[in-house]
Design a protein around this motif. Structure first.
Motif, short mmCIF file in Angstrom:
data_model
loop_
_atom_site.label_atom_id
_atom_site.label_comp_id
_atom_site.label_asym_id
_atom_site.label_seq_id
_atom_site.Cartn_x
_atom_site.Cartn_y
_atom_site.Cartn_z
N LYS A 1 0.81 -1.22 0.00
CA LYS A 1 0.00 0.00 0.00
C LYS A 1 0.84 1.27 0.00
CE LYS A 1 -3.70 -2.32 2.48
NZ LYS A 1 -4.48 -2.35 3.71
N ALA B 1 -2.26 1.87 -5.81
CA ALA B 1 -2.78 0.68 -6.49
C ALA B 1 -2.98 1.06 -7.96
CB ALA B 1 -4.10 0.26 -5.86
N THR C 1 -0.43 -2.98 -6.24
CA THR C 1 -1.53 -3.93 -6.31
C THR C 1 -2.24 -3.67 -7.64
OG1 THR C 1 -1.81 -3.91 -3.92
CG2 THR C 1 -3.71 -4.63 -5.23
N LEU D 1 -10.61 -0.60 -2.28
CA LEU D 1 -9.40 0.13 -1.95
C LEU D 1 -9.60 1.08 -0.76
CD1 LEU D 1 -8.18 0.86 -5.59
CD2 LEU D 1 -7.12 -0.70 -3.95
N TYR E 1 -6.18 1.86 1.29
CA TYR E 1 -5.19 2.25 0.29
C TYR E 1 -5.22 3.78 0.20
CZ TYR E 1 -4.26 -2.43 -1.52
OH TYR E 1 -3.86 -3.73 -1.66
#
Length: 190
Positions: free
Chosen positions: A10, A14, A37, A89, A94
């Motif tokens: 993180k 992402a 990610t 997310l 995130y």
């Protein structure tokens, strides 16, 4: 002696890939540089797999097949692909996401604009929400586009170029002041 970088989960934005038919491969490589990610749709998963890009999550209600090992499946539920991914997310803390799409539907992102640092890449544009009083340094002659119609708009360092596009008047900062809590702007990218 080589240097080793430890990338914490993180730490990097992402990467949400909704569609990428018009997206530059070199720019994709830059967004993948720090192993974010990667979340994508079933359609884009096949393209990414063919390019040797590791996918973490595939969004969709259908079967994604066995493209890669260790891929998690994210059901749509009541949402579209963008909504399902952004909800995940934000829920999992995130701090940021880069989104690649060929078709921009700003309404898909409005709810999340103040919940996650959001940058959307479409064709040759970088799109992101800004707050009133936003200021950024740019060279003279560069363009930005306002993707909504803010009330009480006041500009400095910009001149109108038509169709909600503005050109920087000089090397230096431009500033946007408006009454809404945020608006989306687009910058041209090379």
């Amino acid at each position: 002696m080589s240097s080793h970088h430890i990338v914490r989960e993180k730490q990097e934005p992402a990467l949400l890939i909704l569609s990428m038919d018009t997206f530059d491969e070199e720019m994709l490589g830059q967004l993948l540089e720090w192993s974010p990610t990667v979340i994508c749709t079933t359609d884009t998963a096949e393209k990414l797999d063919a390019s040797g890009i590791k996918v973490d999550w595939i969004i969709g209600d259908g079967d994604a097949g066995d493209l890669q090992s260790d891929v998690k499946h994210m059901p749509l539920g009541e949402d579209n692909a963008a909504g399902a991914a952004l909800k995940y997310l934000v829920t999992h803390n995130y701090p940021a996401v880069n989104v690649i799409t060929d078709v921009l539907e700003l309404k898909d992102f409005l709810f999340y604009a103040d919940k996650i640092n959001l940058v959307i890449f479409r064709e040759q544009q970088k799109i992101y929400p800004v707050n009133p009083g936003f200021s950024k340094w740019k060279p003279a002659g560069e363009f930005i586009e306002l993707l909504s119609h803010p009330s009480g708009l006041q500009l400095s360092g910009l001149e109108a170029a038509g169709n909600n596009r503005y050109k920087t008047t000089h090397d230096g900062f431009f500033t946007l002041q408006f009454e809404q809590s945020f608006l989306f702007i687009a910058e041209d990218i090379e």
